[in-house]
Every structure is written in C-alpha cells, then in structure tokens.
Design a protein around this motif. Sequence first.
Motif, mmCIF file in Angstrom:
data_model
loop_
_atom_site.group_PDB
_atom_site.id
_atom_site.type_symbol
_atom_site.label_atom_id
_atom_site.label_comp_id
_atom_site.label_asym_id
_atom_site.label_seq_id
_atom_site.Cartn_x
_atom_site.Cartn_y
_atom_site.Cartn_z
ATOM 1 N N LYS A 131 -9.034 -0.615 -11.321
ATOM 2 C CA LYS A 131 -10.109 0.250 -10.801
ATOM 3 C C LYS A 131 -10.577 1.156 -12.009
ATOM 4 O O LYS A 131 -11.616 1.590 -12.073
ATOM 5 C CB LYS A 131 -9.810 1.059 -9.592
ATOM 6 N N PHE A 132 -9.558 1.046 -13.061
ATOM 7 C CA PHE A 132 -10.056 1.770 -14.095
ATOM 8 C C PHE A 132 -10.994 1.028 -14.991
ATOM 9 O O PHE A 132 -11.026 -0.214 -15.062
ATOM 10 C CB PHE A 132 -8.790 1.978 -14.940
ATOM 11 N N THR A 133 -12.026 1.653 -15.737
ATOM 12 C CA THR A 133 -12.906 0.866 -16.574
ATOM 13 C C THR A 133 -12.324 0.638 -17.780
ATOM 14 O O THR A 133 -10.995 1.170 -18.180
ATOM 15 C CB THR A 133 -14.074 2.223 -16.706
ATOM 16 N N GLU A 134 -12.836 -0.266 -18.600
ATOM 17 C CA GLU A 134 -12.264 -0.640 -19.916
ATOM 18 C C GLU A 134 -12.175 0.572 -20.752
ATOM 19 O O GLU A 134 -11.125 0.787 -21.577
ATOM 20 C CB GLU A 134 -13.082 -1.716 -20.604
ATOM 21 N N LYS A 135 -13.029 1.450 -20.880
ATOM 22 C CA LYS A 135 -12.884 2.644 -21.637
ATOM 23 C C LYS A 135 -11.718 3.560 -21.287
ATOM 24 O O LYS A 135 -11.148 4.138 -22.083
ATOM 25 C CB LYS A 135 -14.282 3.356 -21.554
ATOM 26 N N GLU A 136 -11.453 4.009 -19.913
ATOM 27 C CA GLU A 136 -10.636 4.701 -19.456
ATOM 28 C C GLU A 136 -9.373 3.765 -19.632
ATOM 29 O O GLU A 136 -8.158 4.563 -19.984
ATOM 30 C CB GLU A 136 -10.624 4.543 -17.738
ATOM 31 N N LEU A 137 -9.122 2.532 -19.527
ATOM 32 C CA LEU A 137 -7.785 1.893 -19.823
ATOM 33 C C LEU A 137 -7.428 2.132 -21.418
ATOM 34 O O LEU A 137 -6.207 2.244 -21.806
ATOM 35 C CB LEU A 137 -7.798 0.536 -19.785
ATOM 36 N N GLU A 138 -8.483 1.921 -22.245
ATOM 37 C CA GLU A 138 -8.088 2.091 -23.708
ATOM 38 C C GLU A 138 -7.545 3.645 -23.816
ATOM 39 O O GLU A 138 -6.831 3.939 -24.779
ATOM 40 C CB GLU A 138 -9.552 1.921 -24.409
ATOM 41 N N ARG A 139 -8.187 4.688 -23.316
ATOM 42 C CA ARG A 139 -7.710 5.985 -23.623
ATOM 43 C C ARG A 139 -6.412 6.208 -23.130
ATOM 44 O O ARG A 139 -5.556 6.917 -23.694
ATOM 45 C CB ARG A 139 -8.751 6.852 -22.912
ATOM 46 N N ILE A 140 -5.983 5.419 -21.850
ATOM 47 C CA ILE A 140 -4.642 5.676 -21.448
ATOM 48 C C ILE A 140 -3.637 4.749 -22.479
ATOM 49 O O ILE A 140 -2.564 5.433 -22.624
ATOM 50 C CB ILE A 140 -4.585 4.987 -20.037
ATOM 51 N N PHE A 141 -4.041 3.778 -22.993
ATOM 52 C CA PHE A 141 -3.250 2.787 -23.965
ATOM 53 C C PHE A 141 -2.979 3.522 -25.152
ATOM 54 O O PHE A 141 -1.999 3.680 -25.586
ATOM 55 C CB PHE A 141 -3.980 1.565 -23.979
ATOM 56 N N ASN A 142 -4.293 4.330 -25.752
ATOM 57 C CA ASN A 142 -3.908 5.078 -27.001
ATOM 58 C C ASN A 142 -2.755 6.438 -26.812
ATOM 59 O O ASN A 142 -1.982 6.344 -27.556
ATOM 60 C CB ASN A 142 -5.140 5.789 -27.312
ATOM 61 N N ALA A 143 -3.034 7.068 -25.600
ATOM 62 C CA ALA A 143 -1.979 8.104 -25.448
ATOM 63 C C ALA A 143 -0.660 7.433 -25.109
ATOM 64 O O ALA A 143 0.543 8.075 -25.642
ATOM 65 C CB ALA A 143 -2.632 8.626 -24.250
ATOM 66 N N PHE A 144 -0.560 6.275 -24.277
ATOM 67 C CA PHE A 144 0.662 5.586 -24.238
ATOM 68 C C PHE A 144 1.383 5.357 -25.489
ATOM 69 O O PHE A 144 2.546 5.631 -25.882
ATOM 70 C CB PHE A 144 0.599 4.326 -23.504
ATOM 71 N N MET A 145 0.486 4.741 -26.623
ATOM 72 C CA MET A 145 1.112 4.075 -27.807
ATOM 73 C C MET A 145 1.481 5.357 -28.609
ATOM 74 O O MET A 145 2.577 5.236 -29.297
ATOM 75 C CB MET A 145 0.253 3.505 -28.371
ATOM 76 N N GLU A 146 1.056 6.351 -28.579
ATOM 77 C CA GLU A 146 1.251 7.787 -29.222
ATOM 78 C C GLU A 146 2.658 8.333 -28.873
ATOM 79 O O GLU A 146 3.234 8.962 -29.579
ATOM 80 C CB GLU A 146 0.312 8.783 -29.286
ATOM 81 N N ASN A 147 3.065 7.915 -27.563
ATOM 82 C CA ASN A 147 4.012 8.504 -27.070
ATOM 83 C C ASN A 147 5.461 7.765 -26.693
ATOM 84 O O ASN A 147 6.312 8.150 -25.975
ATOM 85 C CB ASN A 147 3.738 9.448 -25.841
ATOM 86 N N ILE A 148 5.144 6.437 -27.057
ATOM 87 C CA ILE A 148 6.203 5.434 -26.604
ATOM 88 C C ILE A 148 7.615 5.839 -27.367
ATOM 89 O O ILE A 148 7.688 6.512 -28.345
ATOM 90 C CB ILE A 148 5.999 4.188 -26.886
ATOM 91 N N ALA A 149 8.781 5.414 -26.635
ATOM 92 C CA ALA A 149 10.063 5.600 -27.346
ATOM 93 C C ALA A 149 10.241 4.795 -28.582
ATOM 94 O O ALA A 149 9.612 3.709 -28.674
ATOM 95 C CB ALA A 149 11.151 5.336 -26.052
ATOM 96 N N PRO A 150 11.092 5.377 -29.352
ATOM 97 C CA PRO A 150 11.549 4.696 -30.624
ATOM 98 C C PRO A 150 12.085 3.281 -30.626
ATOM 99 O O PRO A 150 11.685 2.492 -31.318
ATOM 100 C CB PRO A 150 12.460 5.485 -31.426
#
Length: 781
Positions: free
Chosen positions: A564-583
């Motif tokens: 139900k997320f739009t592509e733009k919303e998913l990209e925003r979530i993915f960017n935040a995810f990648m900036e905070n992933i475990a080492p």
Amino acid sequence: MCLLWKKAMSSRLDRAQAALETIQKIPARSGQSNQGGACGDCTMPGDILSFDSDKSPEMGAQPPPDLPQGQSLESLMAESHTQSAPSGNFTVSQLKAFQKLNETFRLPADEVHLFDHPAALWCGKSFKFGHLFISRRFMSFVSSRSSRSIFLSIPFRIVSSFVEENGISGVRTTAIKIIVRNRKYMMTADHRSKLVKRLEDRRCRLQVEEDLLPFIKVPEINTAGGEGFGSALLSNSQHFSTNYLQKQHFLHEQWNRYRAKFGIGLCMIEDREHMRRLLMAGGIPDKLRPSLWVLLSGAFHMCLAQETPNLYCEILAKHADTPPPVAGDIEKDLIRSFPEHPFFQTEAGIRSLRQVLTAYAWKNPKIGYCQSMNIVTAFLLVYMPEHWAFFVLSCICEALVPENYSSSMIGSIVDQSIFEKLLSAKVPRIADHVKELGVPIGVITHGWFLCLFIGYLPLELCLQTLDVFFFIGRNWLYSVGIAIFKLHEQDILAADSPEDVIMMLKKVQANGHDLLKLGFRYLDAINQERIEEIRNTERSRVIEGLEQNNRDGFVREIMDRGTKFTEKELERIFNAFMENIAPDGMRITKDRFHEVVEAAVPAWEFRSELSDRLFLLMDEEGAGKLSFERVVAGLERVAKAPLRNRMELIFRLHDEDHDGKLDKGDYYCFLDAVARSYFNSPFDIYVGDVSAVVGDTFEEGDRDQDGLVELADVILILIDHESEHGKERRRLLQQESTAGVSSGHAHPKKRIRSQHRAAFTTGPCAFEAKEGEDEMGAEKC
C-alpha cells in the motif's frame, strides 16, 4: 569552565596535528621515502598523539577509549567525514595517525596508540635514533633516517622483561634491555625509569599463558628448499626455471647475511631498503617463506592481538557440528583449488583447505566466503600449517586488500578503476589501443587481483610476486599489472580484436627478473596521495551506485509483491533503513528502528517508545534484528492499514500490562498515536484537538466506571464519533443531560452506548476489514 575546556581541546588538536605531520613522514613500506622527507631530528616532544605525557594510562590518567566493537579505523574515518563531531571519541587527526601507524607496522586495524617517545635502538655497531610508538598491545620503533629506515614491532605479550642497565660495550649510556624469548634488544631514551615502568606495566597486563606458546611460534620449513612443491612440480619447465634450486641456494646465502645483522623470526628488525634489494634479486628462499610471509603480512601481530592465540582451533571446536551458511559454496570449489599440486587431490589436503575456509567463514561472517579465497588459501597451505594459513588469509582479506572479498566486492571494483587510470598515465599508447579495441580491462584484471596473480603467472613468478605483495601491499598488484601490459606491449599493439588481448593475458609468460624490475620501477612512480584521492572518490561512487541498485531492486520486488506504500514512500523508508543497518548485514536493530519508523510515520517523531514496542512485536523470533521486508510489512500495518486494524495494533502498543484496558492517560496517548499515523485524513483533526476527543469519548467507553476503557468499546465509540449519526447523538445527549434524568428513564450514556453498537453494525459508518486482509493482532505483526 567553558574557556578552560576550549583551551584543552585546542591543545589536544594541535598535538594531534603535530602527530599526523610527523607520522606522515614515516618512510613507505616500499623502502622509498614519502614526499614529506625524513622524519627529522629526534627532538619531537613525547605524546604526540595528544595524550598526557606526564600521566600515562598506567599512571593514573584516564586511558583513551577503545574502538567501538566491530569497527575498524577505516569505518570510523568514513563516519568522521560525514559528521560534525568526531566518531568514537577520537578526532579525525587521531584516526588518521592511528591508521597510518597501523599500516606502517602491520598492526591490527583496531589498534589504538597511546603515546610516543624519542628513542634510539642499538643495531650492532651504533644507535639508530627515531621514535618509539606505544599502543595498547605493541611497542613499535622507526628510525629517523628515511634513506635507511629501521623498523621494529614487539608485542607486549611475548616480552619476558624490561630492564634498565649499563650493558653496551664501549658506549657510556644507560640502556633499556628488552628480553623477548631468546633474543634481547637494547634501547635508550630520556626519562628511562619512567618509560620502563610504563612498558613493564603493559607487559604484565598482556602476558600470554605458557600453554599457548606453541600457537605463536613462527612456522619454519626444516627441510631442503623447494620441499613445498616437490620434485614433480619443480621439474616442470612451464612453472619453474631449470636452475631453481641453485637460485634458492644463492638467495639463502643473501638472506643469511641479513639474518646475521638483523635476525629473522620473532620481532625481526626490518631494514626495508635492504629487504627491498633482496626481493628485487629474486624474492625469499623457500625455507624462509613461511616465517617471513607470516611476519610481513601482519599475521603474527594479528594472532598476538587475539584474546587467545589459539583462535583457529577454538573456532573449529565450537562449530564442529555446525557448517557455516557458505559451506555449500566452499565445497564446490575445494577440488578445483590447486589442481597442479598433488596434496590437494588427497583427502588430507581437501580437509585442511576446508577447515581453514570454514574457520574463516565463522570468524568473519560479513565476508564468509568468496571465490578465489580457496586458491589463495591452498597456496598458503603449501608452505605453512593451517593455524598460520588462517591468520595470513585474515590479513589478506581484512588488511592488505580490504573489501576485495566482500559480497559487494567494493574494493575489487575500485581497484579496477584505479588500475585503468594508472595504466593510462604510465603506458598511454597501450591504454589508448586497448580502449580503441573495446577491451574490458576489468575482465582481465579482476581475476589477477582477487587471486593475487596465482594461476595467471608461472608458479615461480607467483611466489616472487607474493613475496613482494606481503612486503608492499596493494600497490604492488597495480605495479605488476602495468608491468605485464608493458612486457606484452608489441603483441597488444599488434592485436586487432578484444579477444586476442584477453587470451594473450589469460596465461602470462614473462621473465621473472624483468617483471620484478619493471614492477618496482612503476611502484616508485606511484603517488600514494593521488591513489588515496582516487580511491576515496571511486569508493563513494561505487557505494552510491550499489545503494541505488539495492534500493531499486528491493523497492521493485516489494512493489511487484504488492504494497500500500507508494514507490516514493518505499524509497524513503529504504534510505532510512540503509542508513541505520547493523554492521554485520541487512538487518536493523531496536536502537536504530525509530529512525525508520519516522520515515513512514513522520508525526511519531517524539514517540520513540512506540517504535521500541512495535519492534518487539515484529521481532517474533527474538533475534533482535529485522529485515527490510519485515520492517515494510510492520510499518504498512501502522501507516496504511484500515482504521480498525490500525487501532487494534496501536491499542496493544499502549497496553503494557496486557490486560486489554487503558486508563485515561494511556488513552490520550493512544488517541494521539492513531491520529498521527495518518498523513492526510479526517483524523488529522485529532492532532490539534486530542484533548477534546478524549473528553467526548472516554466516559462513554468507561462502562464499568473504573477509569479504564476496553479495546472493543474504544473502536466502536471512535469510529462512530466522527459519523453524522454520532454528531447528532452527542447533540441529543447534551440536551438530555441538561434536562436531567429524574423522570426515571435509562441513563442517557447507557442508552447512547447501545445505539452506538447498533449503528456500528448497521449504519452508514459500519466498518469491515477489506476482503482477504487480516484483522491485525499483535501476534501477527
């Protein structure tokens, strides 16, 4: 207080900068001096790394912090360039100084240096003046003269004692005697008594247990030279010259002269200009290769830096019954690792290779296993036991060519870019012709660099190349690559198709002396500062490209699967995810999860406790980490689910005692969270008027008048509250309350509540979950 703090920080930064300037002048490992010139006279003040010179950590001062677990200096350096404050409690200058020293002395990447001290080392006939660098686990000396620099590193764990004495014949000075097993070193410095106390204190903290001494003995071949390959291979003219054994005898004599002056083995003194000449003359004799590969690569220091030097055996014992996730990939490559050598066609050889690769996969799961690691490991096992092959492999993957063997192969891709630029600069005619033909240089050099030229050069030349690689490092790979192109210049210029060039360089036949001579010539022409600039630029570009590809791939996969997320919303979530992933992989932990929640529900910015509770509900297995797919599924139910499903979840997030009820305070927070979970909906009114809604609805939901509301009543009341029927009933309720209830009719609140239930199931505001969609419960989050 503020002024004093600023002055202290300014002083620390000034001294750290002085440290960096001094350290940058240390001669390169190649034996050629850097452009900065000599290290200078031995008059630099102590403690140039900005720690208190009067109070070392052992004498009462606060010790500098260790690096964060799982982080190297390189990762902290990368962070420090993107943050306003230095990472890990270190300044950028300190991190640069640490990294430079660790590379210079082949120390572990996480080694933290404490202080330095002007000193002089006795080398047979005279003192060599320079600097003594003290770190947590090592003491390292470098002389001041760049033309003939002397290097020495001693792990504290193997030092027997430090003694101050008058003991050098013909020299009127008191010296510090350093006893290491059966060897001794003499050193002098100012404030010797204080220095001896510092050194002795570190030694006592780090002494190794006697039963572990066998695991830190440098390996040796006690038989005649060439035993590692056997007579069958040595007689193969495609791989070894006919006078190979005679050349071994000559090399052994040359290195014996070096041994007589500086020693070879534990804590050998390195005269790097002398070693460079020996390597140019033909490399290391077979008999000395095991010990010198272990020492020059940094494997010995890495072993001594472990809590227990017996790490290899401990890993195998711990995981004896559990194969690593990459076991299948390892098994596929075992039989084809080194087909020319008979040892690796036997069960014993296959078992040794499997054990080393398996142990490393457990030691460093971030790398695990990568193709070509099997080829390099097999080559190491020809000369040394499994224990040392394991540590040399670790140094190759983590220090000498870091990131080359990762799943993304960032280092390898960057190496190709650097090599192409060097090729254009050093041999422009060849580079232009290759480019005109459309030859993909990466297709040729990718295997060269990953296999360290093993399998691409005759075995004798492979050995000589590895000898220099362990001494020089990554730049030697570039130099040998350029030399190969140069030696085949006429054939390449005569080629008229890309296939001809690729096949020509697939198996290289070259004179060993010519290749080494040309390789060192190009090595001396490499500007290290320029290489680092290119590396940083290319690395950023490669990482950005990989992140873009990852983002596009993940987003496309989830969009195809349905969301139900739009592509733009998913990209925003993915960017935040990648900036905070475990080492250690594509997972996110609880302490960084709130940053991702904000990307999906920006209005929850100040509700981090909800993110923590949501994480615990989503982490069904209790692993402490969530994948991107699991994160998207959970956030979708918070930000995109129908109202009733959303309220059920958020109610459970606020019901901390799990009794299915909320008091008025928690009800207010619940209602606020529901309202904030909408971006642009009618419920946005709650963000500005939550208190009014609580006042309108809490008493209606409190059926038992115990100050608590239940989930079912909350859902009915809130959905009805905004409907036209609800607004009309509130108007009637207000009128009846004003008139009083003395007539004997049922209490208006109870009558209105029954009307709510009827309206919810039959009226225009009736709510049903969409077909096929789960009624969201905490257990399904």
